[in-house]
Design a protein around this motif. Structure first.
Motif, PDB file in Angstrom:
ATOM      1  N   GLU A   1       9.133 -36.244   5.452  1.00 29.89           N
ATOM      2  CA  GLU A   1       7.969 -36.327   6.340  1.00 29.89           C
ATOM      3  C   GLU A   1       7.620 -34.954   6.905  1.00 29.89           C
ATOM      4  N   ALA A   2       8.626 -34.170   7.271  1.00 30.23           N
ATOM      5  CA  ALA A   2       8.387 -32.821   7.779  1.00 30.23           C
ATOM      6  C   ALA A   2       7.728 -31.949   6.708  1.00 30.23           C
ATOM      7  N   LEU A   3       8.176 -32.077   5.466  1.00 31.22           N
ATOM      8  CA  LEU A   3       7.558 -31.326   4.374  1.00 31.22           C
ATOM      9  C   LEU A   3       6.112 -31.758   4.154  1.00 31.22           C
ATOM     10  N   ARG A   4       5.859 -33.054   4.245  1.00 32.10           N
ATOM     11  CA  ARG A   4       4.490 -33.552   4.079  1.00 32.10           C
ATOM     12  C   ARG A   4       3.575 -32.996   5.166  1.00 32.10           C
ATOM     13  N   GLN A   5       4.066 -32.995   6.404  1.00 31.44           N
ATOM     14  CA  GLN A   5       3.275 -32.478   7.517  1.00 31.44           C
ATOM     15  C   GLN A   5       3.018 -30.980   7.372  1.00 31.44           C
ATOM     16  N   ALA A   6       4.029 -30.240   6.923  1.00 28.42           N
ATOM     17  CA  ALA A   6       3.853 -28.799   6.715  1.00 28.42           C
ATOM     18  C   ALA A   6       2.813 -28.543   5.632  1.00 28.42           C
ATOM     19  N   SER A   7       2.850 -29.344   4.583  1.00 31.83           N
ATOM     20  CA  SER A   7       1.886 -29.205   3.500  1.00 31.83           C
ATOM     21  C   SER A   7       0.468 -29.477   3.991  1.00 31.83           C
ATOM     22  N   GLU A   8       0.301 -30.505   4.792  1.00 31.10           N
ATOM     23  CA  GLU A   8      -1.012 -30.824   5.348  1.00 31.10           C
ATOM     24  C   GLU A   8      -1.497 -29.711   6.266  1.00 31.10           C
ATOM     25  N   ALA A   9      -0.615 -29.148   7.081  1.00 31.16           N
ATOM     26  CA  ALA A   9      -0.987 -28.055   7.976  1.00 31.16           C
ATOM     27  C   ALA A   9      -1.431 -26.832   7.175  1.00 31.16           C
ATOM     28  N   LEU A  10      -0.729 -26.541   6.095  1.00 35.83           N
ATOM     29  CA  LEU A  10      -1.101 -25.411   5.242  1.00 35.83           C
ATOM     30  C   LEU A  10      -2.470 -25.639   4.618  1.00 35.83           C
ATOM     31  N   GLU A  11      -2.706 -26.833   4.101  1.00 34.49           N
ATOM     32  CA  GLU A  11      -4.011 -27.159   3.509  1.00 34.49           C
ATOM     33  C   GLU A  11      -5.130 -26.987   4.544  1.00 34.49           C
ATOM     34  N   THR A  12      -4.889 -27.423   5.774  1.00 28.71           N
ATOM     35  CA  THR A  12      -5.882 -27.295   6.839  1.00 28.71           C
ATOM     36  C   THR A  12      -6.174 -25.824   7.133  1.00 28.71           C
ATOM     37  N   MET A  13      -5.123 -25.016   7.244  1.00 24.88           N
ATOM     38  CA  MET A  13      -5.314 -23.587   7.522  1.00 24.88           C
ATOM     39  C   MET A  13      -6.083 -22.897   6.399  1.00 24.88           C
ATOM     40  N   LEU A  14      -5.750 -23.223   5.157  1.00 19.97           N
ATOM     41  CA  LEU A  14      -6.464 -22.621   4.034  1.00 19.97           C
ATOM     42  C   LEU A  14      -7.939 -23.000   4.058  1.00 19.97           C
ATOM     43  N   ALA A  15      -8.218 -24.262   4.348  1.00 15.87           N
ATOM     44  CA  ALA A  15      -9.614 -24.717   4.404  1.00 15.87           C
ATOM     45  C   ALA A  15     -10.367 -24.050   5.548  1.00 15.87           C
ATOM     46  N   GLU A  16      -9.734 -23.927   6.716  1.00 14.80           N
ATOM     47  CA  GLU A  16     -10.384 -23.294   7.877  1.00 14.80           C
ATOM     48  C   GLU A  16     -10.748 -21.839   7.593  1.00 14.80           C
ATOM     49  N   HIS A  17      -9.922 -21.158   6.844  1.00 16.07           N
ATOM     50  CA  HIS A  17     -10.157 -19.738   6.555  1.00 16.07           C
ATOM     51  C   HIS A  17     -10.847 -19.530   5.206  1.00 16.07           C
ATOM     52  N   LYS A  18     -11.246 -20.645   4.585  1.00 15.67           N
ATOM     53  CA  LYS A  18     -11.938 -20.620   3.292  1.00 15.67           C
ATOM     54  C   LYS A  18     -11.188 -19.783   2.259  1.00 15.67           C
ATOM     55  N   VAL A  19      -9.887 -20.065   2.162  1.00 10.75           N
ATOM     56  CA  VAL A  19      -9.022 -19.372   1.205  1.00 10.75           C
ATOM     57  C   VAL A  19      -8.564 -20.377   0.156  1.00 10.75           C
ATOM     58  N   ALA A  20      -8.709 -19.990  -1.095  1.00  8.92           N
ATOM     59  CA  ALA A  20      -8.259 -20.850  -2.201  1.00  8.92           C
ATOM     60  C   ALA A  20      -6.830 -20.479  -2.580  1.00  8.92           C
ATOM     61  N   ALA A  21      -6.035 -21.475  -2.882  1.00  5.92           N
ATOM     62  CA  ALA A  21      -4.649 -21.238  -3.287  1.00  5.92           C
ATOM     63  C   ALA A  21      -4.596 -20.337  -4.521  1.00  5.92           C
ATOM     64  N   ASP A  22      -5.561 -20.484  -5.427  1.00  5.71           N
ATOM     65  CA  ASP A  22      -5.588 -19.640  -6.627  1.00  5.71           C
ATOM     66  C   ASP A  22      -5.773 -18.165  -6.273  1.00  5.71           C
ATOM     67  N   ASP A  23      -6.539 -17.893  -5.218  1.00  5.79           N
ATOM     68  CA  ASP A  23      -6.725 -16.503  -4.776  1.00  5.79           C
ATOM     69  C   ASP A  23      -5.422 -15.919  -4.238  1.00  5.79           C
ATOM     70  N   ILE A  24      -4.668 -16.719  -3.509  1.00  4.39           N
ATOM     71  CA  ILE A  24      -3.382 -16.264  -2.975  1.00  4.39           C
ATOM     72  C   ILE A  24      -2.433 -15.954  -4.125  1.00  4.39           C
ATOM     73  N   ILE A  25      -2.402 -16.816  -5.115  1.00  4.72           N
ATOM     74  CA  ILE A  25      -1.534 -16.608  -6.276  1.00  4.72           C
ATOM     75  C   ILE A  25      -1.934 -15.336  -7.012  1.00  4.72           C
ATOM     76  N   ALA A  26      -3.231 -15.132  -7.209  1.00  2.00           N
ATOM     77  CA  ALA A  26      -3.706 -13.925  -7.904  1.00  2.00           C
ATOM     78  C   ALA A  26      -3.326 -12.669  -7.123  1.00  2.00           C
ATOM     79  N   ASP A  27      -3.483 -12.698  -5.798  1.00  2.00           N
ATOM     80  CA  ASP A  27      -3.100 -11.549  -4.969  1.00  2.00           C
ATOM     81  C   ASP A  27      -1.607 -11.279  -5.065  1.00  2.00           C
ATOM     82  N   TYR A  28      -0.813 -12.329  -5.069  1.00  2.82           N
ATOM     83  CA  TYR A  28       0.637 -12.182  -5.161  1.00  2.82           C
ATOM     84  C   TYR A  28       1.024 -11.540  -6.489  1.00  2.82           C
TER      85      TYR A  28
END
Length: 85
Positions: A49-76
């Motif tokens: 449950e803690a992992l699920r909540q952390a995942s949801e929080a991360l998704e929310t933060m990415l959406a708020e800042h209009k950041v795509a996970a693919d962009d983060i991966i490319a930068d990395y």
């Protein structure tokens, strides 16, 4: 914690026993390490449950800042390429 070195045949043969030991295992072939097996302890409902909540929080933060996970991966990957030079 030091990894236990075992040959690939021994790893296959004794897999159940090695997993239950909970220790990291360096799997070797002809004396060369070809991989590591790191057993995890089983996760209880609270951990999941803690992992699920952390995942949801991360998704929310990415959406708020209009950041795509693919962009983060490319930068990395770009940063890793620069670092290996």
């Amino acid at each position: 914690m030091e990894a236990t070195k075992v040959g690939i045949r021994e790893f296959r043969t004794d897999l159940a026993e090695l997993i239950s030991s909970g220790n990291p295992i360096a799997v070797t072939r002809h004396g060369q390490t070809v991989g590591y097996f790191i057993p995890t302890r089983s996760q209880d409902a609270a951990e999941l449950e803690a992992l699920r909540q952390a995942s949801e929080a991360l998704e929310t933060m990415l959406a708020e800042h209009k950041v795509a996970a693919d962009d983060i991966i490319a930068d990395y990957k770009k940063a890793r390429r620069k670092g290996s030079r």
